[in-house]
Design a protein around this motif. Structure first.
Motif, PDB file in Angstrom:
ATOM      1  N   VAL A  96     -63.914  -2.922 -48.484  1.00 44.37           N
ATOM      2  CA  VAL A  96     -65.103  -2.064 -48.470  1.00 44.37           C
ATOM      3  C   VAL A  96     -64.985  -1.002 -49.553  1.00 44.37           C
ATOM      4  O   VAL A  96     -63.945  -0.365 -49.722  1.00 44.37           O
ATOM      5  CB  VAL A  96     -65.265  -1.391 -47.091  1.00 44.37           C
ATOM      6  N   ASN A  97     -66.059  -0.822 -50.288  1.00 44.26           N
ATOM      7  CA  ASN A  97     -66.166   0.266 -51.259  1.00 44.26           C
ATOM      8  C   ASN A  97     -66.683   1.473 -50.470  1.00 44.26           C
ATOM      9  O   ASN A  97     -67.876   1.565 -50.189  1.00 44.26           O
ATOM     10  CB  ASN A  97     -67.130  -0.131 -52.382  1.00 44.26           C
ATOM     11  N   HIS A  98     -65.799   2.374 -50.082  1.00 43.38           N
ATOM     12  CA  HIS A  98     -66.179   3.499 -49.228  1.00 43.38           C
ATOM     13  C   HIS A  98     -67.145   4.456 -49.918  1.00 43.38           C
ATOM     14  O   HIS A  98     -67.972   5.090 -49.256  1.00 43.38           O
ATOM     15  CB  HIS A  98     -64.945   4.235 -48.714  1.00 43.38           C
ATOM     16  N   ASP A  99     -67.063   4.556 -51.244  1.00 49.28           N
ATOM     17  CA  ASP A  99     -68.022   5.391 -51.969  1.00 49.28           C
ATOM     18  C   ASP A  99     -69.438   4.836 -51.796  1.00 49.28           C
ATOM     19  O   ASP A  99     -70.376   5.578 -51.508  1.00 49.28           O
ATOM     20  CB  ASP A  99     -67.685   5.445 -53.462  1.00 49.28           C
ATOM     21  N   LEU A 100     -69.577   3.526 -51.973  1.00 43.35           N
ATOM     22  CA  LEU A 100     -70.882   2.886 -51.819  1.00 43.35           C
ATOM     23  C   LEU A 100     -71.349   2.950 -50.369  1.00 43.35           C
ATOM     24  O   LEU A 100     -72.523   3.194 -50.090  1.00 43.35           O
ATOM     25  CB  LEU A 100     -70.820   1.434 -52.300  1.00 43.35           C
ATOM     26  N   GLU A 101     -70.423   2.776 -49.439  1.00 43.73           N
ATOM     27  CA  GLU A 101     -70.740   2.889 -48.012  1.00 43.73           C
ATOM     28  C   GLU A 101     -71.289   4.284 -47.699  1.00 43.73           C
ATOM     29  O   GLU A 101     -72.324   4.432 -47.034  1.00 43.73           O
ATOM     30  CB  GLU A 101     -69.477   2.609 -47.191  1.00 43.73           C
ATOM     31  N   MET A 102     -70.616   5.307 -48.208  1.00 42.64           N
ATOM     32  CA  MET A 102     -71.038   6.696 -47.997  1.00 42.64           C
ATOM     33  C   MET A 102     -72.457   6.915 -48.518  1.00 42.64           C
ATOM     34  O   MET A 102     -73.322   7.448 -47.812  1.00 42.64           O
ATOM     35  CB  MET A 102     -70.056   7.627 -48.720  1.00 42.64           C
ATOM     36  N   LEU A 103     -72.714   6.486 -49.742  1.00 41.13           N
ATOM     37  CA  LEU A 103     -74.018   6.701 -50.359  1.00 41.13           C
ATOM     38  C   LEU A 103     -75.112   5.910 -49.636  1.00 41.13           C
ATOM     39  O   LEU A 103     -76.220   6.415 -49.434  1.00 41.13           O
ATOM     40  CB  LEU A 103     -73.965   6.329 -51.839  1.00 41.13           C
ATOM     41  N   THR A 104     -74.805   4.706 -49.201  1.00 45.56           N
ATOM     42  CA  THR A 104     -75.786   3.886 -48.481  1.00 45.56           C
ATOM     43  C   THR A 104     -76.168   4.542 -47.164  1.00 45.56           C
ATOM     44  O   THR A 104     -77.361   4.664 -46.846  1.00 45.56           O
ATOM     45  CB  THR A 104     -75.222   2.470 -48.244  1.00 45.56           C
ATOM     46  N   TYR A 105     -75.175   4.987 -46.395  1.00 45.90           N
ATOM     47  CA  TYR A 105     -75.475   5.666 -45.131  1.00 45.90           C
ATOM     48  C   TYR A 105     -76.268   6.950 -45.369  1.00 45.90           C
ATOM     49  O   TYR A 105     -77.172   7.278 -44.605  1.00 45.90           O
ATOM     50  CB  TYR A 105     -74.199   5.982 -44.356  1.00 45.90           C
ATOM     51  N   LEU A 106     -75.937   7.674 -46.429  1.00 45.27           N
ATOM     52  CA  LEU A 106     -76.674   8.911 -46.721  1.00 45.27           C
ATOM     53  C   LEU A 106     -78.127   8.642 -47.096  1.00 45.27           C
ATOM     54  O   LEU A 106     -79.020   9.384 -46.687  1.00 45.27           O
ATOM     55  CB  LEU A 106     -75.981   9.708 -47.823  1.00 45.27           C
ATOM     56  N   LYS A 107     -78.362   7.593 -47.863  1.00 47.40           N
ATOM     57  CA  LYS A 107     -79.741   7.245 -48.220  1.00 47.40           C
ATOM     58  C   LYS A 107     -80.537   6.909 -46.957  1.00 47.40           C
ATOM     59  O   LYS A 107     -81.692   7.319 -46.815  1.00 47.40           O
ATOM     60  CB  LYS A 107     -79.762   6.073 -49.199  1.00 47.40           C
ATOM     61  N   LEU A 108     -79.918   6.165 -46.045  1.00 44.83           N
ATOM     62  CA  LEU A 108     -80.598   5.821 -44.797  1.00 44.83           C
ATOM     63  C   LEU A 108     -80.808   7.056 -43.920  1.00 44.83           C
ATOM     64  O   LEU A 108     -81.857   7.203 -43.285  1.00 44.83           O
ATOM     65  CB  LEU A 108     -79.808   4.754 -44.038  1.00 44.83           C
ATOM     66  N   ALA A 109     -79.834   7.958 -43.908  1.00 41.11           N
ATOM     67  CA  ALA A 109     -79.960   9.188 -43.115  1.00 41.11           C
ATOM     68  C   ALA A 109     -81.097  10.054 -43.653  1.00 41.11           C
ATOM     69  O   ALA A 109     -81.897  10.592 -42.883  1.00 41.11           O
ATOM     70  CB  ALA A 109     -78.645   9.973 -43.135  1.00 41.11           C
TER      71      ALA A 109
END
Length: 127
Positions: free
Chosen positions: A2-15
């Protein structure tokens, strides 16, 4: 892996989208997931900002009990919550939703760690 940076940004966009649509509870859950991904990515400033936003909106949120997001991740009680949230919305599900709602940007995968952090902090200022 998992690319945690991309995971972080994806969750933030959804939030951020959830909050714009007045779905505060959904946005809060996504902020928890984003904060955890931020910690895993080493972006502690983003994780702390996620915690601050959550506690501001929900002063009794479980994260309010901890001095930092990293401290919360050391708690069995909090990691149990995180495990439940990851079952509700895995990173794969978040990626799918981001693509469906036209939030995903293929160029995001090519960002540097500093660019991920800057993009995340910019999104958090909008919440």
């Amino acid at each position: 892996m998992v690319n945690h940076d991309l995971e972080m940004l994806t969750y933030l966009k959804l939030a951020e989208l959830s909050r714009r649509k007045k779905n505060e509870l959904g946005g809060d859950k996504l902020l928890v997931l984003a904060g955890a991904a931020a910690c895993e990515a080493g972006c502690l400033s983003v994780a702390e900002r996620c915690r601050e936003v959550l506690v501001h909106h929900q002063p009794r949120h479980q994260l309010a009990r901890y001095a930092s997001f990293a401290d919360a991740l050391r708690s069995d009680e909090f990691t149990a919550l995180l495990k439940r949230l990851r079952k509700l919305c895995s990173f794969e599900q978040a990626e799918f939703l981001a693509r469906e709602w036209k939030l995903a940007d293929e160029a995001d995968a090519e960002l540097s760690a500093a660019e991920f952090e800057a993009a995340a902090l910019t999104l958090l200022t909008q919440m």
